[in-house]
Design an enzyme around this catalytic site. Structure first.
Site, PDB file in Angstrom:
ATOM      1  N   TRP A  36       0.821  -1.222   0.000  1.00  0.00           N
ATOM      2  CA  TRP A  36       0.000   0.000   0.000  1.00  0.00           C
ATOM      3  C   TRP A  36       0.856   1.274   0.000  1.00  0.00           C
ATOM      4  O   TRP A  36       0.328   2.376  -0.112  1.00  0.00           O
ATOM      5  CB  TRP A  36      -0.941   0.012   1.214  1.00  0.00           C
ATOM      6  CG  TRP A  36      -2.077  -0.964   1.101  1.00  0.00           C
ATOM      7  CD1 TRP A  36      -2.320  -1.827   0.062  1.00  0.00           C
ATOM      8  CD2 TRP A  36      -3.129  -1.168   2.053  1.00  0.00           C
ATOM      9  NE1 TRP A  36      -3.454  -2.548   0.315  1.00  0.00           N
ATOM     10  CE2 TRP A  36      -3.980  -2.175   1.530  1.00  0.00           C
ATOM     11  CE3 TRP A  36      -3.434  -0.601   3.286  1.00  0.00           C
ATOM     12  CZ2 TRP A  36      -5.118  -2.615   2.210  1.00  0.00           C
ATOM     13  CZ3 TRP A  36      -4.570  -1.049   3.972  1.00  0.00           C
ATOM     14  CH2 TRP A  36      -5.398  -2.042   3.428  1.00  0.00           C
ATOM     15  N   LYS A  37       2.147   1.131   0.182  1.00  0.00           N
ATOM     16  CA  LYS A  37       3.063   2.286   0.209  1.00  0.00           C
ATOM     17  C   LYS A  37       2.543   3.335   1.214  1.00  0.00           C
ATOM     18  O   LYS A  37       2.055   2.972   2.269  1.00  0.00           O
ATOM     19  CB  LYS A  37       3.230   2.848  -1.199  1.00  0.00           C
ATOM     20  CG  LYS A  37       3.639   1.754  -2.198  1.00  0.00           C
ATOM     21  CD  LYS A  37       4.018   2.278  -3.544  1.00  0.00           C
ATOM     22  CE  LYS A  37       4.379   1.098  -4.456  1.00  0.00           C
ATOM     23  NZ  LYS A  37       4.840   1.507  -5.766  1.00  0.00           N
TER      24      LYS A  37
ATOM     25  N   HIS B   1      12.872  -1.920  -1.357  1.00  0.00           N
ATOM     26  CA  HIS B   1      12.046  -1.417  -2.465  1.00  0.00           C
ATOM     27  C   HIS B   1      12.791  -0.287  -3.178  1.00  0.00           C
ATOM     28  O   HIS B   1      13.459   0.520  -2.535  1.00  0.00           O
ATOM     29  CB  HIS B   1      10.700  -0.914  -1.935  1.00  0.00           C
ATOM     30  CG  HIS B   1       9.709  -0.710  -3.032  1.00  0.00           C
ATOM     31  ND1 HIS B   1       9.776   0.371  -3.874  1.00  0.00           N
ATOM     32  CD2 HIS B   1       8.668  -1.466  -3.461  1.00  0.00           C
ATOM     33  CE1 HIS B   1       8.794   0.277  -4.769  1.00  0.00           C
ATOM     34  NE2 HIS B   1       8.112  -0.833  -4.535  1.00  0.00           N
TER      35      HIS B   1
ATOM     36  N   GLU C 253      11.820   2.352  -4.281  1.00  0.00           N
ATOM     37  CA  GLU C 253      11.437   3.688  -3.808  1.00  0.00           C
ATOM     38  C   GLU C 253      12.184   4.056  -2.533  1.00  0.00           C
ATOM     39  O   GLU C 253      12.170   5.209  -2.105  1.00  0.00           O
ATOM     40  CB  GLU C 253       9.913   3.738  -3.607  1.00  0.00           C
ATOM     41  CG  GLU C 253       9.197   3.755  -4.950  1.00  0.00           C
ATOM     42  CD  GLU C 253       7.763   3.275  -4.907  1.00  0.00           C
ATOM     43  OE1 GLU C 253       7.200   3.111  -3.806  1.00  0.00           O
ATOM     44  OE2 GLU C 253       7.200   3.060  -5.998  1.00  0.00           O
TER      45      GLU C 253
ATOM     46  N   GLY D 196       1.414  -2.755  -6.240  1.00  0.00           N
ATOM     47  CA  GLY D 196       1.230  -1.436  -5.653  1.00  0.00           C
ATOM     48  C   GLY D 196      -0.147  -0.885  -6.009  1.00  0.00           C
ATOM     49  O   GLY D 196      -1.135  -1.141  -5.332  1.00  0.00           O
ATOM     50  N   GLY D 197      -0.223  -0.145  -7.108  1.00  0.00           N
ATOM     51  CA  GLY D 197      -1.440   0.560  -7.512  1.00  0.00           C
ATOM     52  C   GLY D 197      -2.709  -0.283  -7.460  1.00  0.00           C
ATOM     53  O   GLY D 197      -3.719   0.130  -6.885  1.00  0.00           O
TER      54      GLY D 197
END
Ligand code: PGA
Length: 261
Positions: free
Chosen positions: A11-12, A96, A98, A238-239
């Site tokens: 879900w970041k 990750h 990111e 993710g999205g």
């Protein structure tokens, strides 16, 4: 070797407030509760881990964190140690992209190796992310880069522990772009660069035991094409994990299994 598929929702930095996380979870829970035969992992922001540990306890779903520090405790303002997660989580996403290169975290290979060892030592399962950027991909450096990331992450990790890890192959250019890798390319990189590196570091047995997910613009529409690839054992999403579509995505994985209907 038959490896159990594993689907993880990353879900970041979304749904981090209790009410919104709960409202979304209520939408997907009935569908996900019906999913059998695959491992399902929800990785919400740290602020709702406690709440989700309780919500997921009566289900077949497991809880994962998105990061962990390797020291158990100390002068590390704002960090969350692997030790702090032990009573809550079964899985921890590590490395990750990111976090590897962004201004706020700048994670190095050494830091990721420390984290991997800490998470394993506390009995949790790392979901180790790796993958090349667009430049490396275009320059034909993918295999060398990805196998180097494997070697760096597993430095000093013994074979028995390595075999329990999950790896997510996530080409950076495919993350959140709507442009997934081709299933054939993902299969090749996972087979050659990831399992190949594990076989050299350990042996073929370990290389075959480690479950490797594909990640990067995975949707309910394209997951089936990845799952038929022999090296792909699931997805890190993710999205699409922030939408009700996630339930459909999980169903597609079940359908892709030999016994699936
Ligand atoms: P995406 O993200 O599914 O939105 O491409 C994947 C990830 O970052 O793990």
């Amino acid at each position: 070797m038959l490896r159990k598929p594993i689907l993880a929702a990353n879900w970041k930095m979304n749904l981090g407030r209790s009410e919104e996380a709960l409202a979304f979870f209520r939408k997907i829970r009935p569908g996900l509760n019906e999913i059998e035969d695959i491992d399902l992992v929800i990785c919400p922001p740290a602020t709702v881990l406690q709440q989700f540990a309780e919500l997921l306890a009566p289900t077949r779903m497991a809880l994962g964190a998105q990061n962990a520090h390797w020291e158990d405790r100390g002068a590390q303002t704002g960090e969350i140690s692997a030790l702090m997660l032990v009573d809550l989580c079964e899985y921890v996403i590590l490395g990750h992209s990111e976090r590897r290169a962004t201004e706020s975290s700048q994670e190095t290979d050494q830091a990721i190796n420390n984290k991997l060892k800490a998470v394993l030592s506390h009995g949790m399962t790392p979901i180790l992310c790796l993958g090349e950027n667009l430049e490396q991909n275009r320059a034909g450096q993918t295999d060398a880069f990805v196998s180097g990331q494997v070697r760096a992450a597993f430095e000093g990790v013994d074979a028995a522990q390595a075999a329990t890890c999950v790896i997510a192959y996530e080409p950076i250019w495919a993350i959140g772009t709507g442009e997934a890798a081709t299933p054939a390319d993902a299969n090749r990189v996972i087979g050659i660069s990831i399992r190949g590196a594990l076989a050299k570091l350990y042996d073929e047995d370990v290389a075959q035991q480690v479950r490797v997910q594909y990640g990067g613009s995975v949707t309910a529409d394209n997951i089936g094409e990845f799952m038929v690839m022999p090296e792909v054992d699931g997805a890190l999403v993710g999205g699409a994990s922030l939408k009700p579509e996630f339930v459909e995505l999980a169903r597609e994985i079940v359908k892709s299994m030999p016994s699936g209907s």
